[in-house]
Design a protein around this motif. Structure first.
Motif, PDB file in Angstrom:
ATOM      1  N   UNK A   1       0.828  -1.206   0.000  1.00  0.00           N
ATOM      2  CA  UNK A   1       0.000   0.000   0.000  1.00  0.00           C
ATOM      3  C   UNK A   1       0.865   1.259   0.000  1.00  0.00           C
ATOM      4  N   UNK A   2       1.881   1.275   0.843  1.00  0.00           N
ATOM      5  CA  UNK A   2       2.729   2.461   0.931  1.00  0.00           C
ATOM      6  C   UNK A   2       3.620   2.609  -0.301  1.00  0.00           C
ATOM      7  N   UNK A   3       3.995   1.508  -0.898  1.00  0.00           N
ATOM      8  CA  UNK A   3       4.746   1.585  -2.152  1.00  0.00           C
ATOM      9  C   UNK A   3       3.882   2.196  -3.255  1.00  0.00           C
ATOM     10  N   UNK A   4       2.570   1.940  -3.210  1.00  0.00           N
ATOM     11  CA  UNK A   4       1.658   2.475  -4.215  1.00  0.00           C
ATOM     12  C   UNK A   4       1.393   3.965  -4.004  1.00  0.00           C
ATOM     13  N   UNK A   5       1.206   4.398  -2.752  1.00  0.00           N
ATOM     14  CA  UNK A   5       0.823   5.793  -2.520  1.00  0.00           C
ATOM     15  C   UNK A   5       2.025   6.736  -2.485  1.00  0.00           C
ATOM     16  N   UNK A   6       3.225   6.190  -2.285  1.00  0.00           N
ATOM     17  CA  UNK A   6       4.400   7.054  -2.135  1.00  0.00           C
ATOM     18  C   UNK A   6       4.641   7.969  -3.350  1.00  0.00           C
ATOM     19  N   UNK A   7       4.612   7.459  -4.601  1.00  0.00           N
ATOM     20  CA  UNK A   7       4.838   8.365  -5.741  1.00  0.00           C
ATOM     21  C   UNK A   7       3.799   9.478  -5.817  1.00  0.00           C
ATOM     22  N   UNK A   8       2.548   9.165  -5.467  1.00  0.00           N
ATOM     23  CA  UNK A   8       1.503  10.181  -5.508  1.00  0.00           C
ATOM     24  C   UNK A   8       1.744  11.256  -4.456  1.00  0.00           C
ATOM     25  N   UNK A   9       2.197  10.856  -3.281  1.00  0.00           N
ATOM     26  CA  UNK A   9       2.472  11.822  -2.221  1.00  0.00           C
ATOM     27  C   UNK A   9       3.664  12.704  -2.595  1.00  0.00           C
ATOM     28  N   UNK A  10       4.685  12.099  -3.199  1.00  0.00           N
ATOM     29  CA  UNK A  10       5.843  12.883  -3.635  1.00  0.00           C
ATOM     30  C   UNK A  10       5.415  13.943  -4.656  1.00  0.00           C
TER      31      UNK A  10
ATOM     32  N   UNK B   1      16.261  23.023  -5.804  1.00  0.00           N
ATOM     33  CA  UNK B   1      17.071  23.442  -4.672  1.00  0.00           C
ATOM     34  C   UNK B   1      16.622  22.835  -3.368  1.00  0.00           C
ATOM     35  N   UNK B   2      16.614  23.653  -2.308  1.00  0.00           N
ATOM     36  CA  UNK B   2      16.236  23.165  -0.985  1.00  0.00           C
ATOM     37  C   UNK B   2      14.769  22.778  -0.935  1.00  0.00           C
ATOM     38  N   UNK B   3      13.935  23.420  -1.782  1.00  0.00           N
ATOM     39  CA  UNK B   3      12.513  23.078  -1.801  1.00  0.00           C
ATOM     40  C   UNK B   3      12.306  21.642  -2.244  1.00  0.00           C
ATOM     41  N   UNK B   4      13.148  21.179  -3.158  1.00  0.00           N
ATOM     42  CA  UNK B   4      13.060  19.801  -3.640  1.00  0.00           C
ATOM     43  C   UNK B   4      13.283  18.838  -2.485  1.00  0.00           C
ATOM     44  N   UNK B   5      14.346  19.059  -1.715  1.00  0.00           N
ATOM     45  CA  UNK B   5      14.637  18.192  -0.572  1.00  0.00           C
ATOM     46  C   UNK B   5      13.552  18.313   0.485  1.00  0.00           C
ATOM     47  N   UNK B   6      13.077  19.531   0.716  1.00  0.00           N
ATOM     48  CA  UNK B   6      12.031  19.733   1.715  1.00  0.00           C
ATOM     49  C   UNK B   6      10.756  18.993   1.331  1.00  0.00           C
ATOM     50  N   UNK B   7      10.390  19.039   0.065  1.00  0.00           N
ATOM     51  CA  UNK B   7       9.182  18.353  -0.392  1.00  0.00           C
ATOM     52  C   UNK B   7       9.293  16.856  -0.154  1.00  0.00           C
ATOM     53  N   UNK B   8      10.438  16.283  -0.436  1.00  0.00           N
ATOM     54  CA  UNK B   8      10.623  14.845  -0.229  1.00  0.00           C
ATOM     55  C   UNK B   8      10.623  14.500   1.257  1.00  0.00           C
ATOM     56  N   UNK B   9      11.186  15.386   2.084  1.00  0.00           N
ATOM     57  CA  UNK B   9      11.153  15.161   3.534  1.00  0.00           C
ATOM     58  C   UNK B   9       9.719  15.198   4.058  1.00  0.00           C
ATOM     59  N   UNK B  10       8.939  16.161   3.578  1.00  0.00           N
ATOM     60  CA  UNK B  10       7.544  16.255   3.999  1.00  0.00           C
ATOM     61  C   UNK B  10       6.764  15.021   3.541  1.00  0.00           C
ATOM     62  N   UNK B  11       7.072  14.522   2.350  1.00  0.00           N
ATOM     63  CA  UNK B  11       6.412  13.308   1.860  1.00  0.00           C
ATOM     64  C   UNK B  11       6.648  12.151   2.828  1.00  0.00           C
ATOM     65  N   UNK B  12       7.869  12.027   3.336  1.00  0.00           N
ATOM     66  CA  UNK B  12       8.164  10.964   4.298  1.00  0.00           C
ATOM     67  C   UNK B  12       7.410  11.185   5.607  1.00  0.00           C
TER      68      UNK B  12
END
Length: 221
Positions: free
Chosen positions: A56-65, A76-87
């Motif tokens: 389930x989490x493997x399926x929803x992870x790309x959508x959340x990213x 830049x830093x926004x890219x890393x921040x977005x991925x951190x927030x996704x986690x």
């Protein structure tokens, strides 16, 4: 922050790498999340099936990213921040699973409701005004494009971002959920706490405003 979420006892790593997430087209990602197989996966996860939870989490992870990069940024830093927030969102959803008692069809709006709050938390932590967004549209890289085409695509994306920046935060959120994420009006309403009618009205007003900005040339900068 850990770069992966892996439920105990599961052999399924729930993190999809950034390149993998980019390689999956938006249509393919969200068609799968609207399928009966996804609803069955949610049902099994709610019963405590650890293998199902991992999948389930493997399926929803790309959508959340994609959602986080559309709301926070892709450079830049926004890219890393977005991925951190996704986690952070995935961890929050994992913790909320035992408390979820609604039907399986409502699970995706439930996830995006959590995502919306986590993105708002990010802006509060960073001291940024949400009325001054840096949202960018998700992209799928076409490796067949040449330098000139890539440059033109980048310029067009920048102009589209500027166009979205003319919207109020709630209108922009609705357009992201409806047009980028692909949620229905009712699913969007559930995610952000409005009625489906209010979502449709806000979407109509947002699109009308965008058309007006296009005609006036305000988005060209």
């Amino acid at each position: 922050m850990s770069s992966a979420i892996k439920p105990v006892g599961s052999d399924h790593d729930t993190t999809v790498s950034a390149p993998a997430a980019r390689s999956q087209g938006t249509d393919a990602i969200f068609t799968r999340l609207k399928s009966s197989a996804f609803h069955e996966l949610v049902a099994a996860s709610l019963q405590g099936d650890r293998e199902a939870i991992g999948t389930l989490f493997a399926w929803i992870n790309p959508a959340i990213i994609r959602y986080c990069r559309a709301r926070i940024g892709r450079t830049g830093s926004a890219y890393s921040s977005a991925d951190d927030v996704a986690q952070e969102i995935l961890l929050a959803v994992l913790g909320a699973l035992p408390r979820y008692h609604d039907n399986c069809e409502s699970f995706l709006p439930f996830v995006y409701g959590i995502a919306s709050h986590k993105v708002a938390d990010f802006y509060r932590r960073s001291g940024r005004d949400r009325s001054e967004p840096v949202a960018e549209l998700p992209e799928t890289m076409d490796v067949g494009l040449g330098p000139e085409q890539l440059t033109l695509r980048g310029e067009m994306r920048t102009r589209l971002v500027s166009l979205l920046d003319t919207l109020a935060p709630r209108q922009r959120e609705i357009l992201v959920l409806r047009l980028v994420v692909g949620l229905s009006a009712q699913e969007t309403a559930t995610a952000i706490g409005l009625t489906a009618t209010a979502v449709r009205v806000a979407q109509h007003r947002a699109l009308t405003r965008l058309r007006g900005a296009l005609q006036a040339g305000d988005w060209l900068g």
